[in-house]
Design an enzyme around this catalytic site. Structure first.
Site, short mmCIF file in Angstrom:
data_model
loop_
_atom_site.label_atom_id
_atom_site.label_comp_id
_atom_site.label_asym_id
_atom_site.label_seq_id
_atom_site.Cartn_x
_atom_site.Cartn_y
_atom_site.Cartn_z
N CYS A 305 71.98 32.80 29.65
CA CYS A 305 70.71 33.50 29.88
C CYS A 305 70.68 34.11 31.27
O CYS A 305 71.03 33.43 32.25
CB CYS A 305 69.53 32.54 29.84
SG CYS A 305 69.27 31.80 28.26
N ARG A 404 64.94 40.70 20.07
CA ARG A 404 64.77 39.34 20.54
C ARG A 404 64.10 39.35 21.92
O ARG A 404 63.40 38.45 22.31
CB ARG A 404 66.13 38.63 20.66
CG ARG A 404 66.00 37.14 20.76
CD ARG A 404 67.34 36.47 20.98
NE ARG A 404 67.17 35.45 22.00
CZ ARG A 404 66.75 34.23 21.77
NH1 ARG A 404 66.51 33.83 20.55
NH2 ARG A 404 66.58 33.37 22.75
P1 XMP Z 1 73.25 27.22 25.64
O1 XMP Z 1 72.93 26.64 26.97
O2 XMP Z 1 73.58 26.16 24.62
O3 XMP Z 1 71.90 27.95 25.16
O4 XMP Z 1 74.31 28.25 25.75
C1 XMP Z 1 71.79 28.60 23.92
C2 XMP Z 1 70.41 29.19 23.76
O5 XMP Z 1 70.19 30.27 24.70
C3 XMP Z 1 69.24 31.20 24.15
N1 XMP Z 1 69.83 32.54 24.26
C4 XMP Z 1 69.55 33.41 25.25
N2 XMP Z 1 68.61 33.37 26.24
N3 XMP Z 1 69.34 35.49 27.01
C5 XMP Z 1 68.51 34.42 27.10
O6 XMP Z 1 67.64 34.40 27.98
C6 XMP Z 1 70.28 35.61 26.03
O7 XMP Z 1 71.01 36.59 25.96
C7 XMP Z 1 70.37 34.53 25.10
N4 XMP Z 1 71.14 34.32 24.00
C8 XMP Z 1 70.78 33.11 23.52
C9 XMP Z 1 68.99 30.79 22.71
O8 XMP Z 1 67.74 30.13 22.70
C10 XMP Z 1 70.15 29.85 22.41
O9 XMP Z 1 69.86 28.91 21.41
#
Ligand code: XMP
Length: 483
Positions: A305, A404
């Site tokens: 993120c 999203r």
């Molecule tokens: P981890 O820490 O396991 O987190 O890699 C996965 C979760 O991150 C969210 N997600 C995002 N959040 N930008 C964000 O702010 C992104 O591009 C993004 N892609 C995924 C999502 O909730 C996922 O389950």
């Protein structure tokens, strides 16, 4: 509120790294701890781990592997509705006592067509039906693998088909399959129309995965992500999946609420809404929306993120979970909380459970497994898998996941792209995480998840303290090379 009060009353948005679980009086050994927990009001998992709906994390293979090992996969939506439905169908077809969604073929198709169907659906045998859908034969991989590709199904199929009626039991089916040395037993109605299929593979698999989570028909459990605004996709998936998860970075938004109401009204699957990050958001979800079966919680903690870097907005998963858990409790609800983002080890999940989560959603951890769709690459003798955020430029190029994030994200990305270390198979990860979680529960003295809610206490760690509680004052060997 005065401007100064904003500082004086600023809440402490603590993250996993900021806290420790305090050890408590214990009467249980880690091996006795139970990690079963609910993902939604109606679906209980044998392990509280859920994979993120991301196109480098969850497609059919991940969802099948996780359901077999007691968890849950949420299929990503960065593809067409047809592709997501096909992924869900693959999960549901992977195991069942009686497969209901049977792919049948007509006698005039060619062997070439069969090969194409086999590839598309990942199945190796097809009942053959006439124009009235009555069974006239069966054709399996053994019949056509060496055949001329121009031959017709009727030239290669077995015409003497052994079939059974709906009333057949598992034991009887096993006997028939064994007696006739066959792999597939079509189930037919009085008119000879195919209503299902029993396969030796499914019967054998039943004993192989004792922790698997299955639906009433013996099929693996499956969830799928949708944009809250994509009612058509939710309707199309509803026939196949058990859980629909709204997939938006900031669900606490009037338009999202209005759109989600329609999904909640129309689908029969359980609906998880999110992501949310505050007490007020949870209160609104529970008071303004009817039929919410789960809450997906955490904004900006994900390893990929960049939302909080770009916007300075966010609700770290640990903080958000505690806020939402209080709201759920105070609303008199039992809706389970899925803590989503930022989890790197079993201890993080233990802490999330201590502040009220029921399950943890992980992207980074599962992206590193062999079952994730991302590419495996070797870099300087080590293996890595591709992993990127759904708000990253790479994901947005595919266009389906653009909504999203908020409108400006079409020009600003809210996620990064990179590589995570290869970690082996989903079964290795599940075993490692169950072991770590049970050990943490042993320290807390919690027999099960509700006891973690009750007995898990936290201590704050300072930045300097964090050094002391990690290995220190020792020279460590470098990470292992190779897979
Ligand atoms: P981890 O820490 O396991 O987190 O890699 C996965 C979760 O991150 C969210 N997600 C995002 N959040 N930008 C964000 O702010 C992104 O591009 C993004 N892609 C995924 C999502 O909730 C996922 O389950």
């Amino acid at each position: 509120m005065g401007f100064r009060d904003k500082f004086e009353n600023a809440v402490h948005a603590l993250t996993f790294n900021d806290v420790l679980l305090l050890p408590g009086w214990t009467t249980i050994e880690p091996s006795e701890a139970e990690v079963r927990s609910r993902a939604t009001l109606g679906v209980e998992l044998n392990v509280p781990f859920i994979s993120s709906p991301m196109d480098t994390v969850t497609e059919s293979e991940m969802a099948i592997a996780l359901a077999r090992h007691g968890g849950l996969g949420v299929l990503h939506r960065n593809c067409s509705t047809e592709q997501e439905v096909e992924m869900a169908r693959n999960v549901k077809r992977a195991e069942a006592l009686i497969i209901r969604d049977v792919v049948t073929v007509r006698p005039d198709l060619t062997v070439d067509d069969l090969l194409e169907l086999m590839e598309r659906h990942g199945i190796h045998g097809f009942p053959v039906v006439d124009e009235r859908d009555s069974i006239v034969g069966i054709v399996t991989w053994r019949d056509f693998r060496l055949a001329d590709r121009r031959l017709r199904v009727e030239d290669v199929m077995t015409k003497e088909v052994i079939t059974a009626g709906e009333e057949i039991t598992l034991e009887e089916a096993k006997e028939v399959l064994h007696e006739h040395r066959i792999e597939k037993l079509p189930i037919v109605d009085d008119a000879g129309r195919v209503t299902g299929l029993i396969t030796m593979k499914d019967i054998t698999l039943k004993g192989t995965y004792p922790s698997a989570v299955r639906d009433e028909q013996g099929r693996l459990i499956c969830a799928a992500a949708v944009s809250p605004f994509d009612l058509d996709r939710a309707r199309a998936l509803d026939e196949y999946v058990d859980i629909i998860v709204t997939d938006v970075a900031h669900f606490h938004n009037r338009n999202c609420f209005d759109a989600a109401k329609k999904i909640l009204d129309e689908v029969s699957a359980e609906v998880v809404v999110g992501n949310i990050g505050t007490y007020e958001a949870a209160e609104d979800c529970l008071s303004k929306l009817d039929g919410v079966a789960g809450l997906r919680v955490g904004i900006g903690s994900g390893s990929i993120c960049s939302t909080s870097v770009v916007t300075r907005a966010g609700a770290p998963t640990l903080f958000a979970t505690s806020q939402v858990a209080d709201a759920v409790k105070e609303c008199g609800s039992e809706v389970p909380i899925i803590a989503d983002g930022g989890i790197r080890n079993p201890g993080d999940i233990a802490v999330a459970l201590a502040v009220g989560a029921s399950c943890a959603m992980m992207g980074n951890i599962f992206a590193g497994t062999s079952e994730s769709p991302g590419r495996l690459v070797a870099l300087e003798g080590r293996y890595y898998k591709e992993y990127y955020g759904m708000g990253s430029a790479a994901a947005q190029q595919k266009r389906y996941a653009q909504d999203r994030y908020s409108q400006p994200s079409k020009t600003i990305s809210e996620g990064v792209e990179g590589w995570v270390p290869y970690r082996g198979s989903v079964s290795d990860i599940v075993a490692e995480f169950v072991g770590g979680l049970k050990a943490a529960m042993g320290y807390v003295g919690a027999q099960n998840v509700p006891e973690m809610w009750e007995k898990g206490r936290l201590a704050l760690v300072t930045e300097r303290g964090a050094q002391e509680i990690s290995p220190h004052d020792i020279m460590l060997p470098g990470p292992k090379r190779g897979p």
